[in-house]
Design a protein around this motif. Structure first.
Motif, PDB file in Angstrom:
ATOM      1  N   LYS A  11     -17.021   1.218 -12.106  1.00 25.54           N
ATOM      2  CA  LYS A  11     -16.079   0.397 -12.555  1.00 25.54           C
ATOM      3  C   LYS A  11     -15.628   0.461 -14.042  1.00 25.54           C
ATOM      4  CE  LYS A  11     -14.386  -0.717  -8.475  1.00 25.54           C
ATOM      5  NZ  LYS A  11     -13.515   0.119  -7.868  1.00 25.54           N
ATOM      6  N   GLN A  50      -8.341  -2.319 -11.479  1.00 27.70           N
ATOM      7  CA  GLN A  50      -9.289  -2.363 -12.070  1.00 27.70           C
ATOM      8  C   GLN A  50     -10.112  -2.462 -12.921  1.00 27.70           C
ATOM      9  OE1 GLN A  50     -10.702   0.177 -10.471  1.00 27.70           O
ATOM     10  NE2 GLN A  50      -8.496   0.575  -9.331  1.00 27.70           N
ATOM     11  N   ILE A  54     -10.991  -6.193 -11.207  1.00 30.62           N
ATOM     12  CA  ILE A  54     -11.674  -5.958 -10.403  1.00 30.62           C
ATOM     13  C   ILE A  54     -13.610  -5.625 -11.135  1.00 30.62           C
ATOM     14  CG2 ILE A  54     -12.737  -3.674  -8.227  1.00 30.62           C
ATOM     15  CD1 ILE A  54     -10.315  -3.276  -7.657  1.00 30.62           C
ATOM     16  N   LYS A 107     -14.884  -9.159 -12.033  1.00 30.90           N
ATOM     17  CA  LYS A 107     -16.180  -9.017 -10.202  1.00 30.90           C
ATOM     18  C   LYS A 107     -17.559  -8.615 -10.123  1.00 30.90           C
ATOM     19  CE  LYS A 107     -12.449  -8.565  -7.445  1.00 30.90           C
ATOM     20  NZ  LYS A 107     -11.366  -9.056  -5.794  1.00 30.90           N
TER      21      LYS A 107
END
Length: 429
Positions: A119, A266, A269, A272
């Motif tokens: 990521k 992003q 995300i 997470k």
């Protein structure tokens, strides 16, 4: 011209750069602007950050260390006494180990499963695109600001020329009034009013000269041009042959906000993934040497090594939870900003069309008004010379003529400015 000499006086004499168009000045500004150079630096920084993010996916960590230990007091271990020939139930204290230990270790940790690293790599790619797009938007904004300052100077220089002509006209009118006063045909008040009008025009000429100086300094500030460098703008205001250009779509502004929205998504995300496990390949190689005598490198080395897999499962903390919540709200805000930018972009596109048409319409109307005011003043001047009209009405018609000329100059510059904005819009996208 006298005012040009005033503009170009500095403490030292340097060669003068003369520009006959906005484009030629923009090319010159490209070589001077520190802001544009900073944009390039930011892009290089983003490219390096992307390379770093690529490496961080595997996040290889290798540590090498060496140590020398003097165990000043060795640990004692209690063993059964009968093992050493003592009676049953007895114990014996035994010191185990060597007093001196030399150790060399090499450890390697490479992540095989690292979702957060992937990521981060995606974020670095978006950040690079965002930096490049933002650089273009900054350049477009700088060009527009330079164009505004540039045409402010052009307008003021043309108004200065107009004021100098008006000063000559006002002086000519004063001569007529003084001649009529000498002949006993008018009162002293007429002479005073004419002189006041001339003084106002002359002072206006001085004030415009000061404004030109100030705007040249503002233009230099925008383009990061040193004070020691002398520049002169000498563009002709010919708008008669201008044809309305096609206004192309420019999505720079909305693209920046869309990229910010993607980045925020992003990043959300990514936060997470900080709660997910990582799997690493680990390896270790060690060399140890044990001695009872004080020595660092003497004796036999004992080698040991291992390889394996390591699974790390992070536990949620207040910091990681806060980061996740903040990233979620940041994404929602970025999404709203992107929608707003898309609406604004379409309206700005229409505004460029309207600005050009509006300015062209003003040029035609103001040109007609100027011709009418010239005729009105000429007639009033003749009527005053014949004693058929008051000086007040004649002076009013002269000032109205001056304002009409100013308005025509302003509307012509508005056309050039509208044209410049469209050109910049079509060029930088």
């Amino acid at each position: 011209m006298i005012f040009i000499g005033c503009l170009l006086m500095t403490n030292a004499v340097y060669s003068q750069q003369t520009f006959h168009s906005l484009n030629s000045f923009l090319h010159y500004a490209d070589t001077k602007s520190i802001s544009l150079q900073s944009n390039s630096t930011q892009e290089q920084k983003a490219k390096k950050a992307r390379l770093a993010a690529l490496v961080s996916v595997a996040d290889p960590l290798q540590t090498n260390n060496a140590s020398f230990t003097d165990n000043t007091k060795l640990p004692v271990t209690i063993l059964p006494g009968n093992a050493f020939g003592g009676p049953a139930g007895s114990s014996k204290q035994i010191q185990l180990g060597s007093q001196y230990n030399t150790a060399i270790q090499n450890t390697l940790d490479v992540k095989l499963l690292n979702l957060e690293g992937w990521k981060n790599l995606k974020l670095s790619k978006i950040n690079l695109e965002l930096t490049e797009t933002d650089s273009k938007l900054n350049k477009k904004s700088l060009y527009e600001n330079i164009a505004s300052a540039y045409y402010n100077i052009i307008q003021l220089q043309e108004q200065l020329k107009s004021t100098q002509k008006s000063s000559a006209v006002s002086d000519s009118l004063l001569q007529i009034v003084q001649n009529k006063y000498a002949a006993g045909q008018v009162k002293q008040q007429d002479v005073n009013d004419s002189k006041v009008n001339l003084l106002n025009i002359q002072e206006n000429e001085k004030q415009i000269s000061y404004l030109i100086n100030q705007n040249y300094l503002s233009l230099k500030i925008l383009a990061d041009i040193p004070e020691s460098e002398s520049i002169l703008l000498d563009e002709k205001m010919d708008t008669a042959l201008l044809i309305k250009p096609e206004v192309e779509k420019n999505s720079l502004s909305s693209s920046v906000y869309k990229l910010k929205e993607q980045y925020a998504l992003q990043d959300y995300i990514r936060t997470k993934t900080t709660f997910l496990p990582t799997l690493s390949f680990v390896a270790n190689q060690s060399l140890n040497q044990y001695n009872q005598n004080f020595t660092i490198a003497g004796g036999n080395w004992i080698s040991s090594n291992y390889v394996g897999l390591k699974l790390s499962l992070p536990l949620p903390t207040s910091k990681t939870i806060t980061n996740k919540v903040n990233a979620q709200f940041d994404y929602q805000l970025a999404k709203q900003s992107a929608s707003q930018a898309a609406i604004k972009e379409e309206l700005e596109h229409q505004k460029l069309n309207i600005d050009w048409e509006k300015a062209q319409s003003q040029v035609k109307t103001n040109a007609e008004i100027l011709n009418l005011q010239k005729d009105t003043y000429a007639k009033n001047k003749n009527l005053y010379a014949e004693g058929l009209q008051s000086i007040d009405r004649t002076l009013n018609s002269l000032n109205t003529l001056i304002n009409a000329d100013y308005n025509l100059i302003s509307s012509k510059v508005s056309v050039l400015m509208a044209q410049a904005k469209i050109d910049i819009n079509n060029q930088i996208k």
